[in-house]
Write an enzyme that holds these catalytic residues in place. Structure first.
Site, PDB file in Angstrom:
ATOM      1  N   GLU A   1      -4.751   2.460  -4.326  1.00  0.00           N
ATOM      2  CA  GLU A   1      -3.300   2.521  -4.250  1.00  0.00           C
ATOM      3  C   GLU A   1      -2.748   1.267  -3.586  1.00  0.00           C
ATOM      4  OE1 GLU A   1      -4.856   4.688  -0.575  1.00  0.00           O
ATOM      5  OE2 GLU A   1      -5.395   4.534  -2.684  1.00  0.00           O
TER       6      GLU A   1
ATOM      7  N   ASP B   1       0.848  -1.192   0.000  1.00  0.00           N
ATOM      8  CA  ASP B   1       0.000   0.000   0.000  1.00  0.00           C
ATOM      9  C   ASP B   1       0.888   1.247   0.000  1.00  0.00           C
ATOM     10  OD1 ASP B   1      -3.040   0.836   0.609  1.00  0.00           O
ATOM     11  OD2 ASP B   1      -1.671   2.239   1.594  1.00  0.00           O
TER      12      ASP B   1
END
Length: 419
Positions: A327, A284
Site C-alpha cells: 500500500e 503510504d
C-alpha cells in the site's frame, strides 16, 4: 498547373488503392499488397525512363516522383505496422526480381538487336544502377526512421517526413547522376525531379500519418528471428512499448518497484546534470490492513486502484507515479521542496475527498525529500523520505512530513510502524 494537379491526383489514387489493399491484409492476404507493389514497380521503372512532363520548376517523371516515392512510403508503412521480417520480403523480392531481369536482358542482348529510333541500344548499366539505388533506399528509409525515433518519438509526421525527404533527396542525386551520363539530361531535370519528390514526400507523409492515426489500430508486435541486416532493426518503438507495459504494476497500472529503481536513477543523473530540482514523495495508506481484514482482499484491491487513480490525477501527466509496496507509493517530481510538500498536501486532501475512498475514511501519510539536502543519489533521498514517512506515521498519520522537525512526537529513530 494541370500537370501538377494530375500528379497530385495520381499520388492520391496510388496511396488510396495501396493502403486499402494493406488495410484488408488480414482478409485477402498480404501477398495481394506485395504483388500490387511489384506491378507498380514495373510501371515506375518504365515511366522513369520514357515519360516526362513539364512543371513550372522543371521536367518531372510521374514514375520517379509519384510511384517511386509512393513505393518507399509503402515499404515504410509495412515496416511500421508489421516487422522487419515482413518488410524484407518485398525488398529482397524487388532486388532479386531486378537481378533476374538484368540477367535475362544480358542474354536478350545476344540477339541481333534492332536499334531504337535514336540509334541507341538499351543501356544495361542504368538498370543495374537503379536496382542498387532501390535496395539502398529501401533499407536506408527504415534505418533513418528508427534512428529518428530517439529524437522525434512523439512527432510521427515530422519523423516520417524527414525520413522520406532525406532518402528521396539521396535517390534523386543518384538517379540524376546515372541519367545525366546515359542520356545527357540537363541539370533542370535534377531540380525538377527533386522539387517534385519533396512535394511527394510532404503529400505522402500527410496521408500516411492520417492513415496510421485514423484507420490502423496501434499494436505491439513481437519481433521474430532475423539473420541478416534487419537484425539491426530492433523494433525500438515496439520493444520499448512492450517494456513499458511489462514495467507496470498489474493491479494499479502504475510503474512498479523495478521501474522506480531504473527511472529514479536516471532522474537523479538528469537532475545533477541540468541542476533542475528533483523531489521524491513516498505515500503510504494509513491502517490499510484493517480494510483487508474487515472487507476482504478483493475490496482492498479496489481501494488500491482508487488510490492509484487519485495519485495519478493529482500528480499530473508530467510526474511519474510508482507502486513500490503493498500500500506504498512513490512520486518523482521535478519540483523544489516547497512545491513537492504542497503536492503531498494536495494528495492527502484528495484521498480524503475522493468518492471512491471516503466511505472507508481513508487517509495517507507522506514523506518528502529533495535531492541535494544531505542526499546525492536515489538511495539517499529514498532513505530520507522513508524516514520522514515513519515520522508522519508516528506523529499520528494523515500528514505530510518534509523535515524531521516538522512534528515533535515519538523518537524518529524508532523503526517500527503499524500498517
Amino acid at each position: 498547373m494541370l500537370n501538377s494537379f494530375l500528379l497530385l491526383a495520381e499520388a492520391v489514387l496510388y496511396f488510396g488503392v495501396m493502403v486499402t489493399l494493406f488495410r484488408f491484409r488480414a482478409r485477402i492476404g498480404l501477398g495481394v499488397f506485395v504483388c500490387a507493389l511489384g506491378v507498380m514497380h514495373f510501371l515506375e521503372t518504365y515511366l522513369a525512363s520514357v515519360f516526362y512532363v513539364a512543371l513550372p520548376f522543371g521536367m518531372v517523371s510521374p514514375g520517379s516522383a509519384v510511384l517511386f516515392s509512393g513505393k518507399l512510403v509503402m515499404l515504410l508503412l509495412l515496416y511500421i505496422k508489421e516487422d522487419a521480417a515482413t518488410v524484407r520480403q518485398p525488398i529482397y523480392g524487388l532486388l532479386l526480381g531486378n537481378a533476374l531481369m538484368i540477367g535475362l536482358v544480358l542474354i536478350l542482348r545476344l540477339h541481333a538487336i534492332s536499334p531504337l529510333p535514336d540509334g541507341k541500344a538499351p543501356d544495361i548499366g542504368f538498370m543495374v544502377w537503379g536496382t542498387s539505388l532501390l535496395f539502398v533506399d529501401a533499407i536506408l528509409i527504415i534505418l533513418l526512421y528508427e534512428k529518428l525515433g530517439g529524437y522525434l518519438r512523439d512527432q510521427l509526421f515530422v519523423r516520417i517526413l524527414v525520413s522520406v525527404a532525406c532518402v528521396l533527396s539521396f535517390d534523386q542525386a543518384g538517379f540524376f547522376t546515372a541519367l545525366h551520363f546515359v542520356t545527357g539530361a540537363p541539370i533542370a531535370v535534377f531540380f525538377g525531379g527533386w522539387y517534385a519528390k519533396m512535394s511527394a514526400a510532404l503529400a505522402y507523409s500527410l496521408m500516411l500519418v492520417a492513415y496510421l492515426r485514423w484507420l490502423e489500430a496501434r499494436q505491439i508486435a513481437v519481433p521474430r528471428g532475423i539473420s541478416d541486416i534487419f537484425d539491426t532493426l530492433t523494433y525500438r518503438e515496439r520493444y520499448e512499448a512492450l517494456v513499458k507495459h511489462v514495467g507496470r504494476d498489474g493491479l494499479t497500472g502504475l510503474l512498479h518497484r523495478g521501474s522506480f529503481e531504473t527511472d529514479g536513477q536516471a532522474a537523479v543523473a538528469a537532475s545533477q546534470r541540468t541542476a533542475r530540482p528533483l523531489s521524491l514523495l513516498i505515500v503510504d495508506v494509513d491502517h490499510f490492513k484493517l480494510i483487508n481484514d474487515r472487507f476482504g482482499h478483493a475490496e482492498g484491491d479496489k481501494v488500491l486502484k482508487s488510490i492509484a487513480a487519485v495519485l495519478t490525477e493529482v500528480a499530473g501527466a508530467e510526474q511519474k507515479v510508482f507502486r513500490i509496496g503493498g500500500e506504498e507509493f512513490a512520486i518523482l517530481t521535478e519540483q523544489p521542496h516547497a512545491v513537492a510538500r504542497l503536492l503531498g498536501e494536495s494528495i492527502r486532501h484528495a484521498v480524503k475527498a475522493s468518492a471512491s475512498t471516503s466511505r472507508f475514511e481513508l487517509t495517507v501519510s507522506v514523506g518528502v525529500c529533495t535531492l541535494g539536502e544531505a542526499s546525492n543519489c536515489l538511495a539517499d533521498i529514498f532513505a530520507l523520505a522513508d524516514e520522514r514517512l515513519y515520522k508522519a506515521k508516528l506523529a499520528g498519520r494523515d500528514r505530510v512530513i518534509g523535515e524531521l522537525g516538522d512534528d515533535e512526537a515519538q523518537d524518529p529513530g524508532i523503526r517500527t510502524r503499524s500498517a
